[in-house]
Design a protein around this motif. Structure first.
Motif, mmCIF file in Angstrom:
data_model
loop_
_atom_site.group_PDB
_atom_site.id
_atom_site.type_symbol
_atom_site.label_atom_id
_atom_site.label_comp_id
_atom_site.label_asym_id
_atom_site.label_seq_id
_atom_site.Cartn_x
_atom_site.Cartn_y
_atom_site.Cartn_z
ATOM 1 N N GLU A 341 29.580 39.613 31.462
ATOM 2 C CA GLU A 341 28.121 39.730 31.579
ATOM 3 C C GLU A 341 27.458 39.494 30.221
ATOM 4 O O GLU A 341 26.637 40.271 29.759
ATOM 5 C CB GLU A 341 27.723 41.112 32.132
ATOM 6 C CG GLU A 341 28.174 41.346 33.583
ATOM 7 C CD GLU A 341 27.284 40.649 34.626
ATOM 8 O OE1 GLU A 341 26.263 40.063 34.247
ATOM 9 O OE2 GLU A 341 27.649 40.695 35.819
ATOM 10 N N GLY A 342 27.868 38.425 29.559
ATOM 11 C CA GLY A 342 27.204 37.984 28.340
ATOM 12 C C GLY A 342 27.639 38.648 27.048
ATOM 13 O O GLY A 342 27.148 38.296 25.978
ATOM 14 N N ASP A 382 32.130 33.159 30.720
ATOM 15 C CA ASP A 382 31.520 34.457 30.986
ATOM 16 C C ASP A 382 31.812 34.899 32.419
ATOM 17 O O ASP A 382 31.683 34.109 33.350
ATOM 18 C CB ASP A 382 29.997 34.306 30.790
ATOM 19 C CG ASP A 382 29.302 35.650 30.647
ATOM 20 O OD1 ASP A 382 29.956 36.621 30.204
ATOM 21 O OD2 ASP A 382 28.103 35.726 30.981
ATOM 22 N N THR A 384 30.431 36.994 35.438
ATOM 23 C CA THR A 384 29.281 37.759 35.925
ATOM 24 C C THR A 384 29.556 38.132 37.384
ATOM 25 O O THR A 384 30.202 37.380 38.117
ATOM 26 C CB THR A 384 27.946 36.971 35.857
ATOM 27 O OG1 THR A 384 27.974 35.949 36.852
ATOM 28 C CG2 THR A 384 27.711 36.348 34.500
ATOM 29 N N TRP A 385 29.040 39.285 37.779
ATOM 30 C CA TRP A 385 29.238 39.744 39.157
ATOM 31 C C TRP A 385 28.616 38.781 40.157
ATOM 32 O O TRP A 385 29.161 38.504 41.218
ATOM 33 C CB TRP A 385 28.654 41.148 39.332
ATOM 34 C CG TRP A 385 29.525 42.203 38.732
ATOM 35 C CD1 TRP A 385 29.270 42.928 37.605
ATOM 36 C CD2 TRP A 385 30.796 42.661 39.226
ATOM 37 N NE1 TRP A 385 30.310 43.798 37.361
ATOM 38 C CE2 TRP A 385 31.250 43.667 38.341
ATOM 39 C CE3 TRP A 385 31.591 42.325 40.317
ATOM 40 C CZ2 TRP A 385 32.457 44.330 38.522
ATOM 41 C CZ3 TRP A 385 32.797 42.985 40.506
ATOM 42 C CH2 TRP A 385 33.220 43.974 39.611
ATOM 43 N N LYS A 386 27.416 38.252 39.806
ATOM 44 C CA LYS A 386 26.709 37.335 40.707
ATOM 45 C C LYS A 386 27.539 36.078 40.957
ATOM 46 O O LYS A 386 27.631 35.603 42.091
ATOM 47 C CB LYS A 386 25.365 36.929 40.093
ATOM 48 C CG LYS A 386 24.343 38.052 40.102
ATOM 49 C CD LYS A 386 23.568 38.049 41.409
ATOM 50 C CE LYS A 386 22.429 39.057 41.346
ATOM 51 N NZ LYS A 386 22.097 39.560 42.695
ATOM 52 N N GLU A 387 28.138 35.543 39.891
ATOM 53 C CA GLU A 387 28.941 34.336 40.059
ATOM 54 C C GLU A 387 30.223 34.625 40.827
ATOM 55 O O GLU A 387 30.706 33.779 41.575
ATOM 56 C CB GLU A 387 29.315 33.780 38.688
ATOM 57 C CG GLU A 387 28.370 32.730 38.170
ATOM 58 C CD GLU A 387 28.926 32.138 36.897
ATOM 59 O OE1 GLU A 387 29.632 31.124 36.985
ATOM 60 O OE2 GLU A 387 28.687 32.728 35.822
ATOM 61 N N LEU A 563 26.316 46.010 39.612
ATOM 62 C CA LEU A 563 25.378 45.776 38.518
ATOM 63 C C LEU A 563 24.744 47.077 38.058
ATOM 64 O O LEU A 563 24.554 47.307 36.869
ATOM 65 C CB LEU A 563 24.300 44.769 38.953
ATOM 66 C CG LEU A 563 24.825 43.339 39.115
ATOM 67 C CD1 LEU A 563 23.773 42.437 39.749
ATOM 68 C CD2 LEU A 563 25.272 42.757 37.773
#
Ligand SMILES: [Zn+2]
Length: 702
Positions: A341-342, A382, A384-387, A563
């Motif tokens: 997450e970045g 990276d 990310t949960w969304k991806e 998240l």
């Protein structure tokens, strides 16, 4: 260009047994290694794949001191936890070893002895801090003091964490020993050094030569060029420490091999262990000592110097004097880092997610697929949960899973679950069959070149094309208008399901085994031949199995939860990582209470404060400690199952609580008069209960 060899040795970086592995580790070395190995096995090559825990070095003894346990307890905890995490992630190691094994110590000592006897190592005298009270030399991290740059009074001997300056212990102002707190004295000690600098020319030739043969990654070449430009320096091989592989030399019994020297040799001892376990103790030689073996070492970028410079130099030094020659890595495909997450994964800041925690909430395959599509092959990437959700839902479920399920459902409905025959082929049929035939070649080319994102991308493209073929062929219309055409379409679609099941199996093995069963096939998708996977091999009339949804979608609410929990869950994981053993998860639900008791029931238990006078291990038991305790004027022996959690020397002088009126019992032949109180959590961590303030021994607990 790539070397094609029929025998391949594959190693993946040994994870350090001082903490649980996180997703960044998987994306760095482990998933790429596993994809490569699964692919090569399907190419029917002779592959051995080894790894293991790296269990020596100062960070481990520091953790042990902090927790008041033995270094062995620390490495046991993380070796076990990481072994399980790798299993859940479906890593297909042939052997997962550990460097605390006697076999490994023997291997590492063999190299040291050989180098020493041949005069390769040089001895250097140097000044080092010594703790007179603890009677020990102090490795860098065992000295603390005031930073000469920012005046932080808690700076460590290797680095000031406040201003980031790298230090040596001698630079600290007001130095003190981390062991006793005493002001350390400076004493002379001596260490053996490996002359890395004298191998520089040969190492440069070696890397150029292997790059020409097998196409090394640009990032790896750049790192090594940087090291060469600075000039390679002699490296200390030994250090003053209790924990590690003993230096096998008279007069040096108090020293151990530096962890960098023994850890890389762990690949050899892991292969030896694998051979011994298989009942063919010499089989490891076939891989390590045969020039026709191709050796590929998968690592993350932080390990480049050890695998491209240090380890090859050690093997060159050995090979110079032996007829049996070790193979050097033919390629070291190191990945860059995966962020979360970045931001960088950080244990101390509690940022990231551990593998075990992740796989307690999701199956391994969606994670394997997502990480495969975002491997940091050329630059940092990276998570990310969304991806993660998007890759699972939009690709794995909507493209791959959907094609499999609609094909099998159509066959069940229209053809009674029996594979219909193919009739005459039109150009659309021919085009998709050609693509299926070509995909093992194009995808395989990427796999050979360590480009796993592209390799699996080619397979997913076949799934996309297969969906389009289904749509364009409109079998729901031809079922009535042209049954033979419909049969041909579904025959081809089912053949494609089989092809995809084979070619996707390196990345989503468990899903592909389910697919295999739905096709009514025996055996395993992952043991099929890669090269012929594109051929339509299912005969007409083949009975298909029972189908079910192949890939489950992940709901928005689930991802919202992740998240929301970002900071919190990472905090919990980080705390449990520094203090707790195998399963770093969020706080587990509290167990319901046992049956209610009255106050009188409770008063039957006579609890007293006791002081530990002495403690030792119970012979032949790895769980029990024997404590001599003082309860007021009374002295007794208490045996407790805490040896895996506490070092005996750390208990002496401590106040504890004992059950004073417990019937005596014998444990492993030792009399125990009472029981000490301790708390344990669901993860198996155990902590002794102590009075919160100072109070005399013998005091009653109410
Ligand atoms: Zn500082």
């Amino acid at each position: 260009m790539t070397i094609h060899a029929e025998r391949i040795l594959v190693t993946a970086a040994l994870p350090y047994a001082n903490g649980p592995i996180h997703l960044g580790h998987l994306a760095g070395a482990y998933l790429p290694a596993d994809l490569y190995v699964r692919y090569q096995r399907m190419k029917q090559r002779d592959v051995v794949f080894v790894c293991g825990s790296d269990e020596h070095g100062v960070p481990i003894t520091i953790t042990a001191d902090k927790e008041g346990v033995t270094p062995q307890a620390i490495v046991d905890r993380y070796h076990e936890a990481n072994t399980k995490a790798f299993e859940r992630f479906e890593m297909s190691f042939d052997n997962y070893s550990r460097t605390s094994l006697p076999l490994h110590h023997t291997t590492a000592q063999e190299f040291f002895r050989d180098f020493h006897a041949r005069g390769i190592l040089t001895e250097k005298k140097e000044q080092q801090f010594y703790d007179g009270q603890a009677r020990k030399f102090l490795p860098d991290r065992y000295v603390e003091g005031t930073c000469p740059v920012c005046a932080n009074t808690e700076a460590r001997g290797d680095q000031c964490e406040k201003c980031g300056t790298y230090l040596s212990p001698m630079q600290l102002l007001n130095p003190r020993s981390k062991i006793s707190g005493a002001v350390p004295e400076v004493r002379e000690t001596s260490h053996w050094y490996f002359p890395l600098g004298s191998y520089q020319r040969r190492l440069e030739d070696y890397i150029r030569n292997r790059d020409e043969r097998d196409g090394w990654k640009e990032n790896v070449l750049n790192y090594t060029r940087g090291w060469f430009k600075d000039g390679l320096q002699d490296r200390a091989v030994t250090r003053d420490l209790d924990w590690g592989v003993r230096v096998p030399l008279e007069g040096y019994e108090t020293k151990v091999l530096y962890v960098w020297f023994d850890a890389v040799l762990g690949y050899i001892s892991s292969t030896r262990e694998w051979a011994a376990k298989a009942g063919t103790p010499d089989a490891w030689r076939r891989y390590w000592l045969d020039a026709s073996t191709k050796y590929v070492a998968f690592i993350g970028k932080d390990n480049v110097v050890f695998h491209c410079i240090v380890f090859p130099a050690m093997l060159m030094a050995w090979n110079d004097a032996h007829t049996e020659q070790y193979v050097l890595p033919d390629n070291v495909p190191a990945n860059e880092f995966l962020n979360f997450e970045g931001q960088k994964f950080s244990k101390s800041r509690g940022w990231g997610i551990y593998v075990d925690e992740f796989l307690s909430r999701y199956p391994a395959d969606p994670l394997r697929y997502y990480l495969c599509t975002s491997l940091p092959e050329y630059r940092d990437s990276d998570f990310t949960w969304k991806e993660f959700q998007a890759k699972n839902n939009n690709e794995l479920a909507d493209i791959f899973g959907n094609f499999v399920n609609r094909t099998l459902a159509f066959c069940a409905r229209t053809f009674g679950g029996i594979l219909p025959a193919r009739g005459e082929l039109d150009s659309r049929d021919q085009a998709i069959l050609d693509l299926a035939d070509k995909t093992p070649v194009t995808a395989g080319g990427f796999m050979e070149a360590y480009r796993f994102r592209d390799g699996m991308g080619e397979v997913m493209n076949l799934a996309r094309a297969a969906n389009k073929y289904f749509n364009d062929s409109e079998p729901w219309k031809t079922a009535k208008s042209d049954p033979a055409r419909c049969a041909t379409t579904l025959n081809i679609c089912t053949q494609l399901v089989r092809t995809l099941g084979i070619l996707m199996s390196p990345v989503i093995p468990a899903t592909c085994e389910r697919l295999w069963a739905m096709l009514g096939l025996t055996g395993s998708a992952s043991t099929q031949a890669w090269d012929t996977a594109g051929a339509p091999a299912l005969p007409a009339g083949h009975p298909l199995g029972k189908s079910a949804i192949l890939v489950t979608k992940i709901e928005d609410e689930v991802i919202e939860q992740e998240l929301k929990g970002l900071g919190a869950s990472a905090d919990a994981a980080a705390t449990s990582a520094t203090n707790a053993p195998s399963t770093p998860t969020a706080t587990p639900a509290t167990d319901p209470p046992k049956d209610l008791i009255t106050l009188d029931d409770f008063k039957k238990v006579d609890l007293r404060v006791a002081t530990v006078l002495a403690a030792e291990r119970v012979p032949r038991s790895d769980k029990l400690l024997k404590l001599q305790v003082e309860v007021g004027t009374d002295r007794r022996q208490v045996v407790a199952g805490i040896a895996q959690h506490y070092a005996p020397e750390n208990l002496v002088g401590k106040s504890i609580i004992v059950v004073y009126n417990l019937q005596p019992a014998k444990l492993m032949g030792q009399e125990s008069q009472g029981m000490l109180l301790a708390a344990s959590d669901a993860a198996g961590r155990l902590v002794i209960l102590q009075p919160a303030g100072s109070i005399e021994s013998g005091s009653k607990v109410k």
